[in-house]
Write an enzyme that holds these catalytic residues in place. Structure first.
Site, PDB file in Angstrom:
ATOM      1  N   ASP A  90     -25.520  11.345   4.291  1.00  0.00           N
ATOM      2  CA  ASP A  90     -24.095  11.215   4.081  1.00  0.00           C
ATOM      3  C   ASP A  90     -23.821  11.516   2.746  1.00  0.00           C
ATOM      4  OD1 ASP A  90     -21.423  11.043   4.074  1.00  0.00           O
ATOM      5  OD2 ASP A  90     -21.563   8.966   5.066  1.00  0.00           O
ATOM      6  N   SER A  91     -22.797  11.963   2.209  1.00  0.00           N
ATOM      7  CA  SER A  91     -22.533  12.182   0.779  1.00  0.00           C
ATOM      8  C   SER A  91     -22.310  10.956  -0.094  1.00  0.00           C
ATOM      9  CB  SER A  91     -21.417  13.109   0.369  1.00  0.00           C
ATOM     10  OG  SER A  91     -20.193  12.367   0.819  1.00  0.00           O
ATOM     11  N   GLY A  92     -21.992   9.963   0.306  1.00  0.00           N
ATOM     12  CA  GLY A  92     -21.804   8.670  -0.249  1.00  0.00           C
ATOM     13  C   GLY A  92     -20.180   8.284  -0.702  1.00  0.00           C
ATOM     14  N   GLY A  93     -19.574   9.293  -0.381  1.00  0.00           N
ATOM     15  CA  GLY A  93     -18.034   9.161  -0.798  1.00  0.00           C
ATOM     16  C   GLY A  93     -17.477   8.174   0.047  1.00  0.00           C
ATOM     17  N   ASP A 144     -16.337  14.585  -0.012  1.00  0.00           N
ATOM     18  CA  ASP A 144     -15.066  14.728   0.671  1.00  0.00           C
ATOM     19  C   ASP A 144     -14.045  13.564   0.129  1.00  0.00           C
ATOM     20  OD1 ASP A 144     -16.281  12.838   2.227  1.00  0.00           O
ATOM     21  OD2 ASP A 144     -14.691  13.065   3.920  1.00  0.00           O
ATOM     22  N   GLN A 193     -10.917  16.828   7.321  1.00  0.00           N
ATOM     23  CA  GLN A 193     -10.130  15.509   6.967  1.00  0.00           C
ATOM     24  C   GLN A 193      -8.710  15.868   7.842  1.00  0.00           C
ATOM     25  OE1 GLN A 193     -10.803  12.701   6.054  1.00  0.00           O
ATOM     26  NE2 GLN A 193     -13.019  13.144   5.434  1.00  0.00           N
ATOM     27  N   GLY A 220     -12.834  10.777   8.481  1.00  0.00           N
ATOM     28  CA  GLY A 220     -11.595  10.098   8.719  1.00  0.00           C
ATOM     29  C   GLY A 220     -11.363   9.620   9.997  1.00  0.00           C
ATOM     30  N   ASP A 270     -23.353   9.313  14.660  1.00  0.00           N
ATOM     31  CA  ASP A 270     -24.000   8.207  14.209  1.00  0.00           C
ATOM     32  C   ASP A 270     -23.042   7.146  13.984  1.00  0.00           C
ATOM     33  OD1 ASP A 270     -23.264   7.332  10.871  1.00  0.00           O
ATOM     34  OD2 ASP A 270     -22.372   9.382  11.633  1.00  0.00           O
ATOM     35  N   CYS A 310     -37.026   0.881  28.249  1.00  0.00           N
ATOM     36  CA  CYS A 310     -37.429   0.547  26.921  1.00  0.00           C
ATOM     37  C   CYS A 310     -38.276  -0.626  26.884  1.00  0.00           C
ATOM     38  CB  CYS A 310     -36.323   0.133  25.973  1.00  0.00           C
ATOM     39  SG  CYS A 310     -35.599  -1.834  26.163  1.00  0.00           S
ATOM     40  N   CYS A 313     -36.862  -4.053  27.568  1.00  0.00           N
ATOM     41  CA  CYS A 313     -36.540  -4.392  29.073  1.00  0.00           C
ATOM     42  C   CYS A 313     -37.716  -4.441  30.100  1.00  0.00           C
ATOM     43  CB  CYS A 313     -35.575  -3.419  29.551  1.00  0.00           C
ATOM     44  SG  CYS A 313     -33.965  -3.576  28.908  1.00  0.00           S
TER      45      CYS A 313
END
Length: 372
Positions: A90-93, A144, A193, A220, A270, A310, A313
């Protein structure tokens, strides 16, 4: 990146995304490894027990600590973490916006203070690409201009204007660097956005999808709007997104959100929900959520989910997990996280099979039937 659309079931899609490090079958859920680590797991768990072909790391967090230059010296994300498959960063914005006490967006970028030590930083479109070059992710996101909802129409319009301007700057810089031999095997996605306003979403999607990005994300959402507002917004926005590139819905969400948005044409997801909820005692099952800390499970010999394959379980009872949680044993966090992420990733595999057989509507109906 090689992208192949293999099958559809109405609007639901089964695709293949090939990066330099892995082949990703969609629909896909990407476990969140914000700091280069999926919380409570090691990379052997992620690879061998979950079979994850892609995970997410965060530019903001890796930039602040240990530092993107340190990561680059240690072999970039793949060498530093030893995870050999694909990374999306992710860009971190969003983090600069949400974690900083003082965050200001201008036409040039985002100014913020570190949540760690209060130091001042400034993210520009080019800087976040430089950071992600150092990280070496397979898919990077552009900077963004995020808007918290509810917001005025004027503020959303400004967000779209800035995001489009930053996208143009980003793609020009990214392609220039590729010609110079930097980031040749990396890919870049833009972020649409517009809040929940369809006209704004149309404008943002139309402007961004005209640019030479490798894929497109819807950002967003999952920020407090009603579920139906999210679903309607996604359904509208995908109409303006290309069919021959990946579609990524950021930060979403519950199993129900995934099922609904796959139906609307989303390929990638995600969310911290499966890992965070695991740590807090909520486990996801084929039949709904299970609060493992409840006294009702103290002597329950059943597995968490009778349909789950899994490690948790197959080996352990609800009673044992209840005991571990109440005792705050570290083993609980690993076992619960393995289960929740296995559930999410397996749900995506089952959805894919249903799409390949053109039976997604039946799959969705059965998903809800089990939940009563």
């Amino acid at each position: 990146m090689e992208f192949t659309l293999e099958a559809t079931s109405k609007n639901a899609r089964a695709c293949t995304i090939k990066t330099a490090h892995s082949t990703i079958k969609t629909p896909v859920f990407m476990p969140v490894g914000t700091l280069g680590s999926v919380k409570a797991l090691d990379m052997e768990d992620v690879l061998d027990l979950l079979g994850a072909e892609i995970i997410l790391a965060n530019t903001y967090h890796m930039y602040l600590r240990p530092g993107d230059e340190t990561v680059a010296k240690m072999g970039k994300l793949h060498g530093f973490t030893t995870y050999p498959k694909s990374f999306l960063t992710d860009s971190g914005g969003f983090q600069a916006f949400s974690l900083s006490d003082i965050s200001k967006a201008s036409e040039n970028g985002i100014e913020f203070r570190s949540h760690i030590d209060g130091s001042k930083h400034f993210f520009t479109p080019k800087k976040v690409i430089d950071i992600q070059h150092n990280l070496g992710s397979d898919i990077m996101m552009i900077l963004d201009d995020l808007v918290a909802l509810p917001a005025t129409g004027e503020r959303i319009a400004l967000s779209i204007e800035r995001t489009t301007a930053w996208a143009k700057e980003s793609i020009e810089y990214f392609r220039k660097k590729q010609k110079e031999g930097i980031g040749a095997e990396q890919n870049i996605f833009a972020i649409i956005q517009g809040g929940t306003d369809k006209a704004f979403r149309t404008k943002s999607a139309t402007e961004l999808c005209a640019l030479d990005f490798d894929g497109f994300a819807i950002g967003g959402l999952s920020v407090g709007e009603l579920n139906n507002e999210m679903y309607d917004t996604v359904e509208h926005t995908v109409k303006y997104m290309p069919k021959d590139k990946p579609r990524y819905l950021m930060g979403v969400g519950t199993p129900e959100d995934l099922i609904e948005n796959i139906e609307r044409g989303i390929d990638m997801f995600d969310c911290v929900m499966p890992t965070r909820n695991a740590r807090n005692g909520t486990l996801f099952t084929s039949f709904g959520r299970l609060n493992i800390k409840g006294a009702t499970y103290k002597e329950d010999a059943q597995p968490v989910d009778s349909e789950c394959e899994c490690l948790t379980c197959k080996r352990y009872s609800r009673a044992y997990l209840n005991h571990l949680f109440r005792s705050r044993e570290i083993a609980y966090f690993r076992l619960a996280t393995i289960h929740n992420l296995h559930y999410y990733l397996n749900l995506m595999r089952e959805a894919r099979e249903a799409i390949l057989e053109d039976k997604y509507a039946e799959f969705k109906a059965e998903f809800y039937r089990k939940r009563g």
